[in-house]
Design a protein around this motif. Structure first.
Motif, mmCIF file in Angstrom:
data_model
loop_
_atom_site.group_PDB
_atom_site.id
_atom_site.type_symbol
_atom_site.label_atom_id
_atom_site.label_comp_id
_atom_site.label_asym_id
_atom_site.label_seq_id
_atom_site.Cartn_x
_atom_site.Cartn_y
_atom_site.Cartn_z
ATOM 1 N N ASN A 1 0.729 -1.213 -0.333
ATOM 2 C CA ASN A 1 0.110 -0.184 -0.207
ATOM 3 C C ASN A 1 0.826 1.147 -0.065
ATOM 4 O O ASN A 1 2.020 1.654 1.117
ATOM 5 N N PRO A 2 0.944 1.762 -0.774
ATOM 6 C CA PRO A 2 1.797 3.469 -1.095
ATOM 7 C C PRO A 2 1.414 4.882 0.134
ATOM 8 O O PRO A 2 2.143 5.156 0.078
ATOM 9 N N TRP A 3 0.303 4.465 0.674
ATOM 10 C CA TRP A 3 0.283 5.656 1.757
ATOM 11 C C TRP A 3 0.028 6.819 1.392
ATOM 12 O O TRP A 3 -0.220 7.239 -0.503
ATOM 13 N N ILE A 4 0.360 8.084 1.956
ATOM 14 C CA ILE A 4 0.571 9.129 1.952
ATOM 15 C C ILE A 4 1.275 9.613 0.897
ATOM 16 O O ILE A 4 1.048 10.537 -0.286
ATOM 17 N N ASP A 5 2.756 10.024 0.720
ATOM 18 C CA ASP A 5 3.306 10.609 0.142
ATOM 19 C C ASP A 5 3.625 9.797 -1.148
ATOM 20 O O ASP A 5 3.201 10.353 -2.327
ATOM 21 N N LYS A 6 3.721 8.452 -0.777
ATOM 22 C CA LYS A 6 3.618 8.111 -2.948
ATOM 23 C C LYS A 6 2.971 7.982 -3.540
ATOM 24 O O LYS A 6 2.872 7.812 -4.117
ATOM 25 N N SER A 7 1.252 8.031 -2.521
ATOM 26 C CA SER A 7 0.090 7.912 -3.934
ATOM 27 C C SER A 7 0.212 9.093 -4.707
ATOM 28 O O SER A 7 -0.352 9.641 -5.626
ATOM 29 N N LYS A 8 1.307 10.630 -4.035
ATOM 30 C CA LYS A 8 0.946 11.295 -4.425
ATOM 31 C C LYS A 8 1.850 11.921 -6.057
ATOM 32 O O LYS A 8 2.305 12.277 -6.770
ATOM 33 N N ARG A 9 2.924 10.387 -6.061
ATOM 34 C CA ARG A 9 4.276 10.538 -6.768
ATOM 35 C C ARG A 9 3.304 9.424 -7.984
ATOM 36 O O ARG A 9 4.178 9.526 -8.786
ATOM 37 N N LEU A 10 2.618 8.754 -7.181
ATOM 38 C CA LEU A 10 2.145 7.765 -9.434
ATOM 39 C C LEU A 10 1.603 8.255 -9.669
ATOM 40 O O LEU A 10 0.404 9.108 -9.404
ATOM 41 N N SER A 11 2.233 7.276 -10.249
ATOM 42 C CA SER A 11 0.472 7.633 -12.322
ATOM 43 C C SER A 11 -0.473 7.534 -11.925
ATOM 44 O O SER A 11 -0.568 5.916 -11.540
ATOM 45 N N ASN A 12 -1.700 7.714 -12.951
ATOM 46 C CA ASN A 12 -2.917 7.195 -12.733
ATOM 47 C C ASN A 12 -3.343 6.825 -11.254
ATOM 48 O O ASN A 12 -3.873 5.773 -10.938
ATOM 49 N N PHE A 13 -3.371 7.358 -10.749
ATOM 50 C CA PHE A 13 -2.923 6.897 -9.288
ATOM 51 C C PHE A 13 -3.737 8.851 -8.706
ATOM 52 O O PHE A 13 -3.414 9.711 -8.069
ATOM 53 N N ALA A 14 -5.158 8.622 -7.152
ATOM 54 C CA ALA A 14 -5.577 9.852 -6.526
ATOM 55 C C ALA A 14 -5.072 10.018 -5.812
ATOM 56 O O ALA A 14 -4.635 8.729 -5.281
ATOM 57 N N ASP A 15 -4.351 11.268 -4.932
ATOM 58 C CA ASP A 15 -3.618 11.007 -4.010
ATOM 59 C C ASP A 15 -4.258 10.181 -2.841
ATOM 60 O O ASP A 15 -3.541 10.254 -1.122
ATOM 61 N N ASP A 16 -5.513 10.451 -2.760
ATOM 62 C CA ASP A 16 -6.490 9.434 -1.721
ATOM 63 C C ASP A 16 -6.423 8.144 -1.152
ATOM 64 O O ASP A 16 -7.374 7.741 -0.964
ATOM 65 N N GLU A 17 -6.562 8.040 -2.272
ATOM 66 C CA GLU A 17 -6.837 6.338 -3.197
ATOM 67 C C GLU A 17 -6.075 5.146 -2.226
ATOM 68 O O GLU A 17 -6.474 3.765 -2.101
ATOM 69 N N TYR A 18 -5.245 5.401 -2.059
ATOM 70 C CA TYR A 18 -4.649 4.507 -0.631
ATOM 71 C C TYR A 18 -5.368 4.518 0.328
ATOM 72 O O TYR A 18 -5.028 2.961 0.870
ATOM 73 N N GLN A 19 -6.551 4.594 0.849
ATOM 74 C CA GLN A 19 -7.268 4.615 1.578
ATOM 75 C C GLN A 19 -8.268 3.464 1.071
ATOM 76 O O GLN A 19 -8.771 2.712 1.873
ATOM 77 N N THR A 20 -8.326 3.344 -0.238
ATOM 78 C CA THR A 20 -9.417 1.995 -0.532
ATOM 79 C C THR A 20 -8.486 0.840 -1.226
ATOM 80 O O THR A 20 -9.090 0.043 -1.905
#
Length: 284
Positions: A234-253
């Motif tokens: 799970n990428p959690w908060i910081d890595k989520s912001k760096r991922l392509s095709n991924f919303a910043d808050d989607e690590y929660q789901t």
């Protein structure tokens, strides 16, 4: 390829083709690019597979979600870090070979045309086939056959993305007793249920063949065959912001729990032999 009454070939808005399954027991989508399943929903149940809301299914780009097929290496290539992450299978165009429907079971088989694979990345004579068995549960079987006169070795994974309504209320049961490496450190032994409170990137070895994902929506059972290793991510908060095709808050789901052959579980196949990595997924 002859289709069955419950199966059709459709096209995404981007133009990528996918196999659409609408049977009495489930609905599913399998893209020809990557032979990547992006939807599996048993009848009258919630989806078992997660895909990012930001995914746009573009040609030549890996899909953020579903079940990417990582082959013939997992992660960065050990010899050349500039090569495609997780290998070439997930961004290659596969061939739909066969669809069979018997009773309530649908089987969809695809093969990777090896002539289209750059031999810079994979020079061995081999075949690669994936079979999806669809009922009210999902089974995925990835088979490599060695057609050469020497032993071949590789790593691989079925990089499955699972949904959850709340990652911090989600736990993994069934990894107790396994060893894991995380961020290059370890091995450590898993003693308890695994929870999520930070970025998680655990590679497990000597893992039991069945795990359960405990979510507020219910329990997902994940089984593996010919695999003693798996990956939890799970990428959690910081890595989520760096991922392509991924919303910043989607690590929660979402989370990934991947059937794999990695680390000490590397696959070695003798000439004219085959290896099948399989995973089975269902609500319980």
């Amino acid at each position: 390829m002859k289709l069955s009454p419950s199966v059709s070939i459709e096209q995404a808005d981007s133009g990528l083709e996918y196999i659409n399954v609408a049977s009495e027991l489930c609905s599913a989508k399998i893209f020809l690019q990557g032979a990547q399943l992006t939807e599996f929903t048993p009848k009258d149940r919630k989806p078992l597979i997660w895909v990012s809301s930001k995914e746009d299914f573009q040609e030549g780009k890996s899909v953020r979600g579903g079940i990417p097929i990582c082959w013939p290496w997992f992660g960065a290539n050990a010899k050349n870090s500039d090569w495609p992450t997780h290998g070439v299978a997930r961004i290659s165009l596969w061939r739909a070979d066969e669809v069979t429907e018997q009773g309530n079971e649908i089987r969809v088989s695809l093969t990777l045309p090896m002539a289209e694979v750059d031999d810079t990345y994979w020079s061995h004579k081999s075949t690669l086939k994936v079979e999806f068995v669809l009922t009210n549960k999902l089974e995925v079987r990835l088979t490599t056959t060695n057609l050469s006169n020497q032993v071949i070795s590789f790593t691989q994974a079925l990089h499955t993305y699972f949904p959850t309504p709340a990652i911090e209320e989600t736990h993994i049961d069934g990894l107790q007793g396994a060893q894991y490496i995380e961020f290059g450190e370890g091995p450590f032994e898993q003693h308890e249920l695994v929870g999520f409170v930070r970025e998680t990137d655990m590679v497990y070895t000597q893992a039991p063949d069945t795990q359960r994902i405990i979510t507020p929506d219910g329990i997902i059972e994940v089984g593996r065959e010919n695999s003693t290793s798996c990956v939890l991510w799970n990428p959690w908060i910081d890595k989520s912001k760096r991922l392509s095709n991924f919303a910043d808050d989607e690590y929660q789901t979402m989370l990934c729990l991947e059937a794999a052959n990695v680390m000490d579980d590397v696959v070695q196949i003798a000439p004219n032999e085959s290896h099948t990595l399989a995973t089975t997924i269902s609500w319980i």
